[in-house]
Design a protein around this motif. Structure first.
Motif, PDB file in Angstrom:
ATOM      1  N   ALA A  24      10.183  -8.988  11.212  1.00  0.00           N
ATOM      2  CA  ALA A  24       9.838  -7.567  11.052  1.00  0.00           C
ATOM      3  C   ALA A  24       8.333  -7.329  11.054  1.00  0.00           C
ATOM      4  CB  ALA A  24      10.454  -7.020   9.769  1.00  0.00           C
ATOM      5  N   VAL A  25       7.543  -8.356  10.826  1.00  0.00           N
ATOM      6  CA  VAL A  25       6.085  -8.187  10.819  1.00  0.00           C
ATOM      7  C   VAL A  25       5.616  -7.700  12.186  1.00  0.00           C
ATOM      8  CG1 VAL A  25       3.861  -9.362  10.559  1.00  0.00           C
ATOM      9  CG2 VAL A  25       5.732  -9.840   8.955  1.00  0.00           C
ATOM     10  N   LEU A  56      -0.699  -7.170   5.682  1.00  0.00           N
ATOM     11  CA  LEU A  56      -0.025  -6.675   4.479  1.00  0.00           C
ATOM     12  C   LEU A  56       1.485  -6.851   4.567  1.00  0.00           C
ATOM     13  CD1 LEU A  56      -2.183  -3.489   3.843  1.00  0.00           C
ATOM     14  CD2 LEU A  56      -2.282  -5.687   2.619  1.00  0.00           C
ATOM     15  N   ALA A  57       2.051  -6.683   5.748  1.00  0.00           N
ATOM     16  CA  ALA A  57       3.490  -6.897   5.928  1.00  0.00           C
ATOM     17  C   ALA A  57       3.841  -8.369   5.712  1.00  0.00           C
ATOM     18  CB  ALA A  57       3.917  -6.434   7.315  1.00  0.00           C
ATOM     19  N   ARG A  82       4.133  -0.369   1.470  1.00  0.00           N
ATOM     20  CA  ARG A  82       4.813  -0.350   0.169  1.00  0.00           C
ATOM     21  C   ARG A  82       5.805  -1.504   0.115  1.00  0.00           C
ATOM     22  NH1 ARG A  82       7.109   4.937  -2.701  1.00  0.00           N
ATOM     23  NH2 ARG A  82       8.160   3.962  -4.464  1.00  0.00           N
ATOM     24  N   ASP A  83       5.751  -2.264  -0.984  1.00  0.00           N
ATOM     25  CA  ASP A  83       6.701  -3.357  -1.146  1.00  0.00           C
ATOM     26  C   ASP A  83       7.261  -3.370  -2.559  1.00  0.00           C
ATOM     27  OD1 ASP A  83       5.043  -4.958  -2.909  1.00  0.00           O
ATOM     28  OD2 ASP A  83       4.000  -5.755  -1.176  1.00  0.00           O
ATOM     29  N   GLY A  84       8.184  -4.267  -2.815  1.00  0.00           N
ATOM     30  CA  GLY A  84       8.882  -4.314  -4.084  1.00  0.00           C
ATOM     31  C   GLY A  84       8.278  -5.244  -5.113  1.00  0.00           C
ATOM     32  N   LEU A 104      -6.222 -10.223   2.794  1.00  0.00           N
ATOM     33  CA  LEU A 104      -6.828  -9.179   1.971  1.00  0.00           C
ATOM     34  C   LEU A 104      -8.316  -9.030   2.277  1.00  0.00           C
ATOM     35  CD1 LEU A 104      -4.999  -9.830  -1.392  1.00  0.00           C
ATOM     36  CD2 LEU A 104      -4.571  -8.014   0.271  1.00  0.00           C
ATOM     37  N   GLN A 105      -8.969 -10.127   2.647  1.00  0.00           N
ATOM     38  CA  GLN A 105     -10.375 -10.042   3.048  1.00  0.00           C
ATOM     39  C   GLN A 105     -10.509  -9.220   4.329  1.00  0.00           C
ATOM     40  OE1 GLN A 105     -11.526 -14.136   3.363  1.00  0.00           O
ATOM     41  NE2 GLN A 105     -11.572 -14.446   1.155  1.00  0.00           N
ATOM     42  N   LEU A 106      -9.591  -9.412   5.255  1.00  0.00           N
ATOM     43  CA  LEU A 106      -9.604  -8.619   6.492  1.00  0.00           C
ATOM     44  C   LEU A 106      -9.394  -7.137   6.194  1.00  0.00           C
ATOM     45  CD1 LEU A 106      -7.571 -10.722   9.076  1.00  0.00           C
ATOM     46  CD2 LEU A 106      -9.929  -9.963   9.287  1.00  0.00           C
ATOM     47  N   VAL A 107      -8.423  -6.850   5.345  1.00  0.00           N
ATOM     48  CA  VAL A 107      -8.142  -5.452   5.004  1.00  0.00           C
ATOM     49  C   VAL A 107      -9.371  -4.812   4.370  1.00  0.00           C
ATOM     50  CG1 VAL A 107      -6.703  -3.900   3.622  1.00  0.00           C
ATOM     51  CG2 VAL A 107      -5.652  -5.846   4.796  1.00  0.00           C
ATOM     52  N   ALA A 108      -9.972  -5.495   3.426  1.00  0.00           N
ATOM     53  CA  ALA A 108     -11.166  -4.953   2.756  1.00  0.00           C
ATOM     54  C   ALA A 108     -12.340  -4.830   3.724  1.00  0.00           C
ATOM     55  CB  ALA A 108     -11.548  -5.822   1.570  1.00  0.00           C
TER      56      ALA A 108
END
Length: 129
Positions: A24-25, A56-57, A82-84, A104-108
């Motif tokens: 699904a990613v 993030l996925a 959004r995840d659980g 997370l470094q990429l996202v930031a």
């Protein structure tokens, strides 16, 4: 996979739910790229958005709980994953040869702003391009 489009008080959002499975990613990455273009993003932004959602996925698939994760695109340039999981993601150091640990470094680094939003059934990570 379930797609929703919402119109509320001149605010448009596009949302899709994906099974929490590795396959699904790629589906989420492809979908968000097209969705970001539909809400007015550029090709370059859509590419960046797809990369960040992919990271993030992947985190949602590997570390969250539940059967699904959701991706929402807002016309403001914000994107939610959004995840659980109730756990706050923690960036980790990774070596040159490590295959993971940079998401997370990429996202930031590639977004204007990142926000963690706790919700009743997990969390949302929202970033703005």
């Amino acid at each position: 996979m379930h797609t929703e489009q919402h119109h509320r008080q001149d605010v448009f959002a596009e949302k899709n739910s994906f099974p929490r499975l590795p396959a699904a990613v790629g589906l989420a990455r492809d979908w968000v790229s097209r969705a970001f273009l539909r809400v007015g993003g550029t090709e370059e932004q859509a590419f960046t958005c797809a990369l960040l959602v992919s990271e993030l996925a992947t985190n949602a698939v590997l570390h969250a709980t539940g059967e699904h994760f959701e991706v929402t695109v807002w016309p403001s340039g914000a994107v939610d994953v959004r995840d659980g999981s109730f756990s706050e993601p923690e960036p980790r150091s990774s070596g040159e040869d490590d295959e993971g640990g940079r998401g997370l470094q990429l996202v930031a680094g590639l977004s204007r702003h990142v926000e963690l939003i706790p919700v009743s059934d997990g969390k949302i990570i929202r970033f703005w391009l």
